[in-house]
Design a protein around this motif. Sequence first.
Motif, PDB file in Angstrom:
ATOM      1  N   LYS A  52      85.364 -32.835  34.963  1.00  0.00           N
ATOM      2  CA  LYS A  52      86.258 -33.949  34.112  1.00  0.00           C
ATOM      3  C   LYS A  52      86.852 -34.765  35.082  1.00  0.00           C
ATOM      4  O   LYS A  52      88.205 -34.653  35.131  1.00  0.00           O
ATOM      5  CB  LYS A  52      87.034 -33.026  33.328  1.00  0.00           C
ATOM      6  N   ASP A  53      86.280 -35.852  35.708  1.00  0.00           N
ATOM      7  CA  ASP A  53      86.981 -36.763  36.520  1.00  0.00           C
ATOM      8  C   ASP A  53      87.125 -38.097  35.661  1.00  0.00           C
ATOM      9  O   ASP A  53      87.581 -39.139  36.388  1.00  0.00           O
ATOM     10  CB  ASP A  53      85.915 -36.794  37.718  1.00  0.00           C
ATOM     11  N   GLY A  54      86.807 -38.265  34.726  1.00  0.00           N
ATOM     12  CA  GLY A  54      86.901 -39.335  33.921  1.00  0.00           C
ATOM     13  C   GLY A  54      86.062 -40.512  34.000  1.00  0.00           C
ATOM     14  O   GLY A  54      86.520 -41.803  33.651  1.00  0.00           O
ATOM     15  N   THR A  55      84.984 -40.169  34.753  1.00  0.00           N
ATOM     16  CA  THR A  55      84.108 -41.404  35.137  1.00  0.00           C
ATOM     17  C   THR A  55      82.744 -40.912  34.510  1.00  0.00           C
ATOM     18  O   THR A  55      81.873 -41.819  34.560  1.00  0.00           O
ATOM     19  CB  THR A  55      83.908 -41.552  36.644  1.00  0.00           C
ATOM     20  N   ASN A  56      82.528 -39.734  33.955  1.00  0.00           N
ATOM     21  CA  ASN A  56      81.183 -39.445  33.305  1.00  0.00           C
ATOM     22  C   ASN A  56      81.125 -38.626  31.975  1.00  0.00           C
ATOM     23  O   ASN A  56      82.525 -38.350  31.515  1.00  0.00           O
ATOM     24  CB  ASN A  56      80.610 -38.752  34.365  1.00  0.00           C
ATOM     25  N   ASN A  57      80.225 -38.683  31.205  1.00  0.00           N
ATOM     26  CA  ASN A  57      80.087 -37.733  30.299  1.00  0.00           C
ATOM     27  C   ASN A  57      80.016 -36.335  30.668  1.00  0.00           C
ATOM     28  O   ASN A  57      78.718 -36.020  30.748  1.00  0.00           O
ATOM     29  CB  ASN A  57      79.015 -38.035  29.409  1.00  0.00           C
ATOM     30  N   TYR A  58      81.042 -35.538  31.039  1.00  0.00           N
ATOM     31  CA  TYR A  58      81.013 -34.322  31.581  1.00  0.00           C
ATOM     32  C   TYR A  58      80.127 -33.253  30.875  1.00  0.00           C
ATOM     33  O   TYR A  58      79.334 -32.393  31.490  1.00  0.00           O
ATOM     34  CB  TYR A  58      82.415 -33.686  32.073  1.00  0.00           C
ATOM     35  N   ILE A  59      79.982 -33.401  29.297  1.00  0.00           N
ATOM     36  CA  ILE A  59      79.315 -32.441  28.666  1.00  0.00           C
ATOM     37  C   ILE A  59      77.787 -32.651  28.971  1.00  0.00           C
ATOM     38  O   ILE A  59      77.302 -31.544  29.228  1.00  0.00           O
ATOM     39  CB  ILE A  59      79.652 -32.437  27.115  1.00  0.00           C
ATOM     40  N   GLN A  60      77.350 -33.864  28.971  1.00  0.00           N
ATOM     41  CA  GLN A  60      75.878 -34.046  29.048  1.00  0.00           C
ATOM     42  C   GLN A  60      75.790 -34.023  30.489  1.00  0.00           C
ATOM     43  O   GLN A  60      74.525 -33.039  30.860  1.00  0.00           O
ATOM     44  CB  GLN A  60      75.643 -35.514  29.024  1.00  0.00           C
ATOM     45  N   ALA A  61      76.539 -34.073  31.638  1.00  0.00           N
ATOM     46  CA  ALA A  61      76.217 -33.590  32.845  1.00  0.00           C
ATOM     47  C   ALA A  61      76.033 -32.030  32.944  1.00  0.00           C
ATOM     48  O   ALA A  61      75.170 -31.594  33.942  1.00  0.00           O
ATOM     49  CB  ALA A  61      77.500 -34.212  33.730  1.00  0.00           C
ATOM     50  N   ALA A  62      76.769 -31.306  32.074  1.00  0.00           N
ATOM     51  CA  ALA A  62      76.913 -29.882  32.448  1.00  0.00           C
ATOM     52  C   ALA A  62      75.403 -29.495  31.463  1.00  0.00           C
ATOM     53  O   ALA A  62      74.804 -28.727  32.180  1.00  0.00           O
ATOM     54  CB  ALA A  62      78.087 -29.027  31.938  1.00  0.00           C
ATOM     55  N   LYS A  63      75.223 -30.074  30.539  1.00  0.00           N
ATOM     56  CA  LYS A  63      73.840 -29.469  30.127  1.00  0.00           C
ATOM     57  C   LYS A  63      72.809 -30.058  30.631  1.00  0.00           C
ATOM     58  O   LYS A  63      71.549 -29.189  30.887  1.00  0.00           O
ATOM     59  CB  LYS A  63      73.738 -30.456  28.455  1.00  0.00           C
ATOM     60  N   LYS A  64      72.731 -31.067  31.431  1.00  0.00           N
ATOM     61  CA  LYS A  64      71.563 -31.262  32.391  1.00  0.00           C
ATOM     62  C   LYS A  64      71.489 -30.380  33.623  1.00  0.00           C
ATOM     63  O   LYS A  64      70.260 -29.920  33.965  1.00  0.00           O
ATOM     64  CB  LYS A  64      71.738 -32.878  32.907  1.00  0.00           C
ATOM     65  N   SER A  65      72.489 -30.215  34.084  1.00  0.00           N
ATOM     66  CA  SER A  65      72.475 -29.360  35.175  1.00  0.00           C
ATOM     67  C   SER A  65      71.992 -27.851  35.030  1.00  0.00           C
ATOM     68  O   SER A  65      71.343 -27.225  35.498  1.00  0.00           O
ATOM     69  CB  SER A  65      74.149 -29.045  35.642  1.00  0.00           C
ATOM     70  N   ALA A  66      72.473 -27.344  33.459  1.00  0.00           N
ATOM     71  CA  ALA A  66      71.984 -25.995  33.103  1.00  0.00           C
ATOM     72  C   ALA A  66      70.624 -25.942  32.782  1.00  0.00           C
ATOM     73  O   ALA A  66      69.816 -24.968  33.028  1.00  0.00           O
ATOM     74  CB  ALA A  66      72.543 -25.452  31.908  1.00  0.00           C
ATOM     75  N   PHE A  67      70.173 -27.241  32.187  1.00  0.00           N
ATOM     76  CA  PHE A  67      68.501 -27.223  32.103  1.00  0.00           C
ATOM     77  C   PHE A  67      67.990 -27.128  33.265  1.00  0.00           C
ATOM     78  O   PHE A  67      66.789 -26.402  33.325  1.00  0.00           O
ATOM     79  CB  PHE A  67      68.300 -28.468  31.267  1.00  0.00           C
ATOM     80  N   GLU A  68      68.302 -27.916  34.300  1.00  0.00           N
ATOM     81  CA  GLU A  68      67.622 -28.001  35.685  1.00  0.00           C
ATOM     82  C   GLU A  68      67.740 -26.683  36.310  1.00  0.00           C
ATOM     83  O   GLU A  68      66.574 -26.170  36.975  1.00  0.00           O
ATOM     84  CB  GLU A  68      68.128 -28.904  36.697  1.00  0.00           C
ATOM     85  N   ASP A  69      68.783 -25.886  36.102  1.00  0.00           N
ATOM     86  CA  ASP A  69      68.863 -24.371  36.534  1.00  0.00           C
ATOM     87  C   ASP A  69      68.008 -23.636  35.764  1.00  0.00           C
ATOM     88  O   ASP A  69      67.184 -22.762  36.505  1.00  0.00           O
ATOM     89  CB  ASP A  69      70.095 -24.025  36.515  1.00  0.00           C
ATOM     90  N   LEU A  70      67.692 -23.929  34.436  1.00  0.00           N
ATOM     91  CA  LEU A  70      66.506 -23.045  33.635  1.00  0.00           C
ATOM     92  C   LEU A  70      65.263 -23.270  34.299  1.00  0.00           C
ATOM     93  O   LEU A  70      64.548 -22.267  34.387  1.00  0.00           O
ATOM     94  CB  LEU A  70      67.041 -23.381  32.174  1.00  0.00           C
ATOM     95  N   ILE A  71      64.982 -24.481  34.510  1.00  0.00           N
ATOM     96  CA  ILE A  71      63.649 -24.906  34.823  1.00  0.00           C
ATOM     97  C   ILE A  71      63.295 -24.120  36.391  1.00  0.00           C
ATOM     98  O   ILE A  71      62.206 -23.753  36.565  1.00  0.00           O
ATOM     99  CB  ILE A  71      63.459 -26.322  35.208  1.00  0.00           C
ATOM    100  N   SER A  72      64.368 -24.191  37.243  1.00  0.00           N
ATOM    101  CA  SER A  72      64.319 -23.475  38.535  1.00  0.00           C
ATOM    102  C   SER A  72      63.768 -22.218  38.508  1.00  0.00           C
ATOM    103  O   SER A  72      63.372 -21.680  39.718  1.00  0.00           O
ATOM    104  CB  SER A  72      65.485 -23.730  39.509  1.00  0.00           C
ATOM    105  N   GLU A  73      64.140 -21.443  37.377  1.00  0.00           N
ATOM    106  CA  GLU A  73      63.674 -20.107  37.185  1.00  0.00           C
ATOM    107  C   GLU A  73      62.075 -19.769  37.017  1.00  0.00           C
ATOM    108  O   GLU A  73      61.801 -18.675  37.398  1.00  0.00           O
ATOM    109  CB  GLU A  73      64.500 -19.555  36.237  1.00  0.00           C
ATOM    110  N   ILE A  74      61.569 -20.871  36.491  1.00  0.00           N
ATOM    111  CA  ILE A  74      60.137 -20.784  36.226  1.00  0.00           C
ATOM    112  C   ILE A  74      59.200 -21.045  37.468  1.00  0.00           C
ATOM    113  O   ILE A  74      59.309 -22.158  38.046  1.00  0.00           O
ATOM    114  CB  ILE A  74      59.692 -21.788  35.298  1.00  0.00           C
ATOM    115  N   LYS A  75      58.700 -20.126  37.951  1.00  0.00           N
ATOM    116  CA  LYS A  75      57.842 -20.218  39.394  1.00  0.00           C
ATOM    117  C   LYS A  75      56.479 -20.452  38.876  1.00  0.00           C
ATOM    118  O   LYS A  75      55.885 -19.975  38.040  1.00  0.00           O
ATOM    119  CB  LYS A  75      57.969 -18.925  40.094  1.00  0.00           C
ATOM    120  N   VAL A  76      55.815 -21.065  39.924  1.00  0.00           N
ATOM    121  CA  VAL A  76      54.464 -21.284  40.046  1.00  0.00           C
ATOM    122  C   VAL A  76      53.678 -20.211  40.897  1.00  0.00           C
ATOM    123  O   VAL A  76      54.045 -20.040  42.027  1.00  0.00           O
ATOM    124  CB  VAL A  76      54.137 -22.652  40.314  1.00  0.00           C
ATOM    125  N   THR A  77      52.900 -19.647  40.368  1.00  0.00           N
ATOM    126  CA  THR A  77      51.870 -18.518  41.084  1.00  0.00           C
ATOM    127  C   THR A  77      50.711 -19.176  41.187  1.00  0.00           C
ATOM    128  O   THR A  77      50.105 -19.389  40.274  1.00  0.00           O
ATOM    129  CB  THR A  77      51.874 -17.200  40.076  1.00  0.00           C
TER     130      THR A  77
END
Length: 457
Positions: A52-77
Motif C-alpha cells: 500500500k504505497d499509494g502508487t498502485n492497485n495493491y489488491i490486483q498486485a496481490a492477486k497477480k503475485s498469488a497467481f504467479e506463486d500458484l503457477i510456480s507450484e506446477i512442475k514439468v516432468t
Amino acid sequence: MAKKLFYLLFLAVACSPSATTVKTDLQNTRPAWLSANPQQSGYYIGRGQGIKDGTNNYIQAAKKSAFEDLISEIKVTVSSSSVLTQIDANKEFQEKYEQIIQTTAADDIQEFEQVDSWEDEKTYWVYYRLSRERYRQIKDEQKRNAITLGMDFFVKAKQADRSGEPVQALAFYYQGFRALEKYLAEPIRIDFEGKEILLTNEIIASMQFILEKIQLTANPSEIMLNRRMVQNDQTVLVTALDKASKKPVTDLPLRAAFEKGAGDVFPDYKTGQNGQIKVLLTKIGSRDIEQKIGVTVNMLSFAGDQPSPVYALVSSKMVTPKAVILMKVQRPLVYLSSIEKSLGTDKSNQQLTNRVKNYLANAGFEFTEQKDKAELWVDINSNSEKGAQSGSIFITYVTAVIRVSTVKDNKEIYATTLDRVKGYSLDYERSSQEAYNKSLETLEKEKLPELLNAILQ
C-alpha cells in the motif's frame, strides 16, 4: 448515584483509543498462513502481497503475485522417452522448454479459488489454492483433444508426403506439432498403421526426414561484386530440388541472410513453379573482401507471423538444407581532391578532407593519387569568412561543399553543403578554427553517413 458514576466511567474507558486498538488487534490477528507456507493435501497453493504505497492497485498486485506463486507450484516432468530427451543431450533445450511452459501455464489454469485475504496498514495479502485432482482432470481432457487434433494433422501430413507434396506435408506436420507442443515432455503413444509410435517424436522426425530429401543449390555459387551495387548486374538463383527425383520443390519458404560480412539482402522468399528464387542483394555494408550469404528453408514460415516460442526452439534444432553464396567484394578506388581555406588563406591542416578520407578508409575504400585509375572522385572545397564582432567576441562562418562523382562519366552521385557554420572566439583566427570544429561535428553525424549510403547504392 454511585452506580451511575461507575457506568459513565466504564463507558469512557471502553471508548478510549487504547480500548479500540485492543479490539482491532484482536479482530485483525495475523493468520497462520502468512507465517508459514500452508500445506494442504491435494492442492496447489499460492500466496501474494500488494504494498500500500499509494502508487498502485495493491489488491490486483496481490492477486497477480498469488497467481504467479500458484503457477510456480506446477512442475514439468520430462519423460526419458519424450522427444525432448532425444533432441537435447545437454538438457539446455529442456530447461528452456520448461521455462516457456511455466510462463504459458497461466492460460491453462482454471477453477482456482481464493481461500483468504488479510491486510494491515502497509500490506494486502491473498491466499489462493487449486485442486490438484481437478487440475489433472482439466489437463487430461485438454490432452485428449490435443492428441485427436494432432493425429488428424499427422495423417494428412503422411498422405501429402506420399503424394509428393513435401511443402504441404511440412505445413500439416507443423499443425500437428502446434496442437501437441505443450506435451513434448510426455511420451504420447499412438497406434498408427499397425504399429505403436510416439506421436510428437514421429512428427519431428518426419519433418526432419522431408528436409533431408531437399537439395538447395546456388547458381553461381561464387561471384565477384563491387561494393557499389549500381556496378553489379549479376543474378544469383537458388533452386530447390528433390534429391531423388530431381523435381523442383515449389512454394518452399526460404530465408536469406549474411553468414559472413554484412549488408542488406531481402530475407524471405517462396520458390516458384521451377523451384527457384532470385536472391535480391541491395547493399554490402561490410569492408570484408570475402563475404557469404546463406539461403535455408525457413521453418518458422509455417507458423505464420508469430511462431510460438516452443516451435521456434524446436525448429532451431532441425538440420535444414542450405545453399551458400560466396562473394568476392572489390573495394572502390577513390581519388580525393580538396581546397580548404581559413579566411581566404590555405589551411595547413585539412580537417574536413582528413575526416572524409578516414571515414571512407574505415568503410573499406581505397585511395589513389591518379584520377584516371579511380572509380570515384571526391572533391571538397571550404572557406571561412569573417562575421560580426561583439565586444571581445569575434564571429566566423565556415561554408563547405562536398561532391562525389564517377570518374568514368563524371556523373554526380552525391553533393552536400555545410552552410555558414558559426564559430565564436576572442579573435577571428580562433573563431575560424572553432567554426571548422563545429563543421566536423555536422560532417560526422549527418553528412558522412549520407555520403556513404549514396555511394553504396
